[in-house]
Design a protein around this motif. Sequence first.
Motif, PDB file in Angstrom:
ATOM      1  N   GLU A   1       0.824  -1.205   0.000  1.00 23.41           N
ATOM      2  CA  GLU A   1       0.000   0.000   0.000  1.00 23.41           C
ATOM      3  C   GLU A   1       0.861   1.258   0.000  1.00 23.41           C
ATOM      4  O   GLU A   1       0.513   2.258  -0.641  1.00 23.41           O
ATOM      5  CB  GLU A   1      -0.923  -0.002   1.227  1.00 23.41           C
ATOM      6  CG  GLU A   1      -1.980  -1.093   1.193  1.00 23.41           C
ATOM      7  CD  GLU A   1      -2.979  -0.889   0.069  1.00 23.41           C
ATOM      8  OE1 GLU A   1      -3.785   0.052   0.161  1.00 23.41           O
ATOM      9  OE2 GLU A   1      -2.942  -1.671  -0.900  1.00 23.41           O
TER      10      GLU A   1
ATOM     11  N   THR B   1       0.040   3.021  -3.527  1.00 25.97           N
ATOM     12  CA  THR B   1      -1.041   3.982  -3.328  1.00 25.97           C
ATOM     13  C   THR B   1      -0.507   5.232  -2.636  1.00 25.97           C
ATOM     14  O   THR B   1       0.636   5.263  -2.159  1.00 25.97           O
ATOM     15  CB  THR B   1      -2.180   3.393  -2.461  1.00 25.97           C
ATOM     16  OG1 THR B   1      -1.772   3.395  -1.074  1.00 25.97           O
ATOM     17  CG2 THR B   1      -2.531   1.978  -2.876  1.00 25.97           C
TER      18      THR B   1
ATOM     19  N   LYS C   1      -2.315   6.506  -0.041  1.00 27.71           N
ATOM     20  CA  LYS C   1      -3.103   6.536   1.189  1.00 27.71           C
ATOM     21  C   LYS C   1      -2.254   6.993   2.373  1.00 27.71           C
ATOM     22  O   LYS C   1      -1.062   6.664   2.447  1.00 27.71           O
ATOM     23  CB  LYS C   1      -3.669   5.140   1.481  1.00 27.71           C
ATOM     24  CG  LYS C   1      -4.666   4.635   0.453  1.00 27.71           C
ATOM     25  CD  LYS C   1      -5.110   3.210   0.780  1.00 27.71           C
ATOM     26  CE  LYS C   1      -6.064   2.670  -0.282  1.00 27.71           C
ATOM     27  NZ  LYS C   1      -6.447   1.253   0.001  1.00 27.71           N
TER      28      LYS C   1
ATOM     29  N   GLU D   1      -4.244   5.387   7.647  1.00 35.22           N
ATOM     30  CA  GLU D   1      -5.285   4.599   6.977  1.00 35.22           C
ATOM     31  C   GLU D   1      -4.762   3.207   6.626  1.00 35.22           C
ATOM     32  O   GLU D   1      -5.468   2.205   6.786  1.00 35.22           O
ATOM     33  CB  GLU D   1      -5.750   5.318   5.716  1.00 35.22           C
ATOM     34  CG  GLU D   1      -6.851   4.599   4.956  1.00 35.22           C
ATOM     35  CD  GLU D   1      -7.296   5.346   3.705  1.00 35.22           C
ATOM     36  OE1 GLU D   1      -7.843   4.698   2.797  1.00 35.22           O
ATOM     37  OE2 GLU D   1      -7.069   6.567   3.635  1.00 35.22           O
TER      38      GLU D   1
END
Length: 271
Positions: free
Chosen positions: A228, A232, A234, A238
């Motif tokens: 992640e 990403t 993010k 999160e």
Amino acid sequence: MSTAITGPTVAPGLGTLLRRVQLPAASLTATAYPPRLRLTPHTHTGAFLLFVRDGGFLERYGQRSERCDRFTCIYRPAYDEHANEFDDAGAMLTAIDLSPAWVDRLRQAGFAGERFRVQSPFVDQFGDRLDAELAAPDSMSEIVIESLATEVIVFASRLASRSGGRNRWVDRARRLIEEELASPLSLSGIAAAVGVHPVHLARQFRASQGCTVGEYIRRVRVGFARRELVMTDKPVAEIAFAAGFSDHSQLTKTFKRTTGRTPAAYRAQHR
């Protein structure tokens, strides 16, 4: 020593080459493959060790097929024909291309040179060491990588001999952890889900996987966070909750203990 380093490039229809380090007798690569990519049967002219860092794929060769996901390392000899079907999340792979001279030396030490696949959280540690060489290669990288390749092959051979007769519920327990990583997981809960006593699960899981159930849960969650962070934008908080950690600080502490870097430093390095 002459070392060539390249950054991200995209191969149409294949994947994104995140980084390549070219050494005199070998090359190291990190590649991200997109979701649901299918590669038709193909071969490579050289032998190599492939580490699945995150995500996964189904590999078909001959009349057989194997699942290759996080904590998996594959050795493919030269001209080994195979086809790949990547998962919905794609995959991040790192690889060591082995020169014929390296393979010959390994054969002289007793390595049969045949394809193998090994899955264990300890494979992740080998992958972390490979990533470190990708990030900062130097005059000693050649020796480090050859030692790493030898160590992986020895580890794979020993693990295969220990786990050849493992029970199917060990695999079910492993799958449950990987699919429910964000849920509150406990030894007793996993044992109940697969239908065995917690003590039996603890003993057989360690014998089969080379680590405790708790260590495996930690590695799975850190592996999810790693993907992640790289794939990403993010926020770290999160990602922490999605990976099953209670908060940002717990992820940071566990991530650094496992990888040697903070989540922010890892993201910066791989961007």
